[in-house]
Design an enzyme around this catalytic site. Structure first.
Site, PDB file in Angstrom:
ATOM      1  N   GLU A 297       0.838  -3.805  -9.820  1.00 23.88           N
ATOM      2  CA  GLU A 297       0.551  -4.539  -8.605  1.00 23.88           C
ATOM      3  C   GLU A 297      -0.141  -5.966  -8.849  1.00 23.88           C
ATOM      4  OE1 GLU A 297      -0.324  -1.771  -4.999  1.00 23.88           O
ATOM      5  OE2 GLU A 297      -2.312  -2.336  -5.942  1.00 23.88           O
ATOM      6  N   HIS A 318      12.042  13.651 -26.464  1.00 22.56           N
ATOM      7  CA  HIS A 318      13.221  14.261 -26.500  1.00 22.56           C
ATOM      8  C   HIS A 318      13.942  14.112 -25.012  1.00 22.56           C
ATOM      9  CE1 HIS A 318      12.150  16.483 -30.182  1.00 22.56           C
ATOM     10  NE2 HIS A 318      10.902  16.154 -29.871  1.00 22.56           N
ATOM     11  N   LYS A 439       5.621  -0.887   4.824  1.00 24.93           N
ATOM     12  CA  LYS A 439       4.899  -0.493   5.791  1.00 24.93           C
ATOM     13  C   LYS A 439       5.300  -0.779   7.185  1.00 24.93           C
ATOM     14  CE  LYS A 439       0.313  -0.566   3.328  1.00 24.93           C
ATOM     15  NZ  LYS A 439      -0.791  -1.173   3.274  1.00 24.93           N
TER      16      LYS A 439
HETATM   17  O1  PA5 Z   1      -4.956  -2.334  -5.381  1.00 23.56           O
HETATM   18  C1  PA5 Z   1      -4.928  -2.192  -4.001  1.00 23.56           C
HETATM   19  O2  PA5 Z   1      -5.718  -2.955  -3.376  1.00 23.56           O
HETATM   20  C2  PA5 Z   1      -3.966  -1.251  -3.379  1.00 23.56           C
HETATM   21  O3  PA5 Z   1      -3.260  -0.187  -4.261  1.00 23.56           O
HETATM   22  C3  PA5 Z   1      -5.023  -0.045  -2.627  1.00 23.56           C
HETATM   23  O4  PA5 Z   1      -5.799   0.539  -3.701  1.00 23.56           O
HETATM   24  C4  PA5 Z   1      -4.017   1.160  -1.933  1.00 23.56           C
HETATM   25  O5  PA5 Z   1      -3.239   0.353  -1.261  1.00 23.56           O
HETATM   26  C5  PA5 Z   1      -5.124   1.909  -1.077  1.00 23.56           C
HETATM   27  O6  PA5 Z   1      -5.700   0.669   0.169  1.00 23.56           O
HETATM   28  P1  PA5 Z   1      -7.005   1.428   0.828  1.00 23.56           P
HETATM   29  O7  PA5 Z   1      -8.012   1.754  -0.179  1.00 23.56           O
HETATM   30  O8  PA5 Z   1      -7.174   0.119   1.618  1.00 23.56           O
HETATM   31  O9  PA5 Z   1      -6.570   2.449   1.772  1.00 23.56           O
END
Ligand code: PA5
Length: 462
Positions: A297, A318, A439
């Site tokens: 990410e 494997h 989303k």
């Molecule tokens: O690293 C990030 O910001 C995202 O992966 C969030 O952790 C994830 O989308 C969850 O978001 P939130 O804590 O706002 O529900």
């Protein structure tokens, strides 16, 4: 040394280009430390234990000590950075059959943690209730934005379950919210329902938040030694900051995070597009999942970034081993090894297991008397050498042992390496604009007001 970096199987050309990139990485480290880098408003996790970590932990422990609610199971509701770190640490340090052993009344050193809100599976939620019916749960709902669909839906259902089971008043004392200090729906819900709450610091993004209240609350509830976890992370940051201030970083242990970042970038520049994190101890699977989110990410944007994947050795040898050995040569591999794998089993009593004598017909007599862990370590090294020979540049990160201390160190190491690597790649490590695309389509499909354009686009695709 808690963590040792070794590039002996990386190949001479890549070693040289990594060395040349260390200077750029160091410049970006300086910017990160001075909070002058891209995404500087989300650098609150740097040096976190000293800045606010130890103080936050005191507050968390205080609240949990005074909870006055008996519980035997922790339910964590969250997705992405809101649960992966907790799961990584808990899985690494707990008994694999914890939930079943807890049901049978075995006395364990930590309580089970179960998860919800990290997917949209109706079946998983129903089965979770089947388990919770036999337990006495406490709930920690975690969402920094407080508006994420998966934990939002999960929390609605679990809130109903808790209220039906304990009554509204008691349920509200058994629910802890961890969210943005000021905004978001979860903040409002906590205030309305009187839940105790902790903050996700506004200058720390989800995937960098494991050492904040996000990880602290469930881990303390489950009985982990979070002081040791923070001390491990603090040891990394101490070495990093001392090294930068005194100009001695290259001689200190934290410099390995820079070496790791530079090595990945050298691989990227030479056309390698996938990094596999191979591990020999199944308890580290959760940590690899956490690492995948952190790097995936943070780096995967603007058409750039190495795709992070995991390889569970020797199990996956494997299934996927053939591909890694002989498939497309755009893979680099990092081995997450452990020097000392002590099994603490139930009650934290150390145990070990050797290969017993048996029928020579299985041709395993040469292994008789060996610890299984010795064979496992040899298998990981053997794999590293084989994959290197097959044209996969390999790095090795060896933890001294699996403990709160070493994991805390590893988390701080990886977060720093990731931020430095992404910055040197030229992307903002702390945003995730690409996550919005699915989303918006989902909102359209499910009829969220204001998303009519997405509804029209998705019409007929349900
Ligand atoms: O690293 C990030 O910001 C995202 O992966 C969030 O952790 C994830 O989308 C969850 O978001 P939130 O804590 O706002 O529900």
């Amino acid at each position: 040394m808690i963590l040792k970096f070794d590039n002996r199987f990386f190949g001479e050309a890549l070693k040289e280009s990594s060395k040349a990139l260390e200077e750029d990485c160091l410049k970006n480290l300086q910017l990160l430390i001075r909070k002058e880098c891209l995404g500087k408003e989300y650098t609150g996790w740097m040096n976190w234990p000293k800045q606010k970590g130890f103080e936050t932990l005191k507050r968390v422990k205080n609240h949990i000590n005074l909870l006055g609610q008996p519980y035997d199971t922790v339910v964590v509701i969250g997705i992405g950075g809101s649960y992966l770190g907790t799961k990584a640490i808990h899985d690494a340090l707990s008994h694999r059959y914890q939930e079943a052993l807890a049901l049978s009344g075995t006395d364990l050193s930590t309580k089970p943690i179960v998860y919800a809100g990290h997917n949209l599976s109706e079946t998983e939620l129903i089965e979770l209730f089947d388990y919770l019916d036999h337990r006495n749960p406490i709930v920690n709902v975690i969402s920094k934005s407080g508006t994420t669909t998966e934990p939002g839906v999960g929390f609605r259902v679990i809130k109903n379950y808790m209220e039906a089971r304990y009554g509204k008043e008691l349920a509200s004392r058994r629910i802890i919210a961890t969210t943005d200090p000021k905004k978001g729906a979860l903040r409002g819900l906590a205030e309305q329902n009187g839940y105790h709450s902790f903050d996700v610091p506004s200058d720390v993004g989800g995937r960098f938040s494991v050492l904040t209240a996000v990880g602290m609350v469930p881990l303390v509830l489950a009985g982990h030694n979070v002081d040791a976890l923070l001390k491990g992370a603090d040891r990394f940051f101490n070495s990093l900051y001392t090294g930068v201030q005194e100009g001695t970083l290259e001689r200190l242990e934290a410099f390995d995070a820079i070496r790791y970042a530079a090595a990945r970038l050298a691989a990227w520049n030479s056309g390698f597009r996938v990094e596999i994190m191979a591990f020999g101890e199944p308890k580290l699977a959760g940590l690899v999942e956490w690492w995948k989110q952190l790097f995936g990410e943070s780096e995967g944007k603007d058409g750039k970034g190495i795709f992070p994947a995991g390889l569970n050795c020797t199990t996956d040898l494997h299934s996927l081993g053939q591909y890694v050995q002989d498939g497309v040569r755009n893979i680099l591999e990092t081995f997450l090894a452990v020097e000392e794998t002590r099994c603490t089993g139930t009650h934290r009593i150390e145990r070990s297991l050797r290969v017993p004598s048996g029928n020579p017909i299985d041709e395993l007599d040469y292994l008789e008397g060996e610890y299984i862990s010795t064979i496992n370590k040899a298998a990981l090294r053997a794999t590293e050498a084989a994959h290197h020979e097959g044209g996969v540049p390999c790095l090795n990160l060896k933890l001294d042992t699996i403990s709160e201390d070493s994991i805390g160190y590893l988390l701080a190491f990886m977060q720093t390496a990731c931020a430095v690597s992404a910055l040197t790649l030229g992307v903002n490590p702390f945003d995730q604009p690409g996550v919005e695309a699915y989303k918006i389509n989902l909102f359209g499909m499910m009829g969220r007001p204001g998303f009519e354009h997405a509804r029209d686009k998705m019409a007929g695709l349900k």
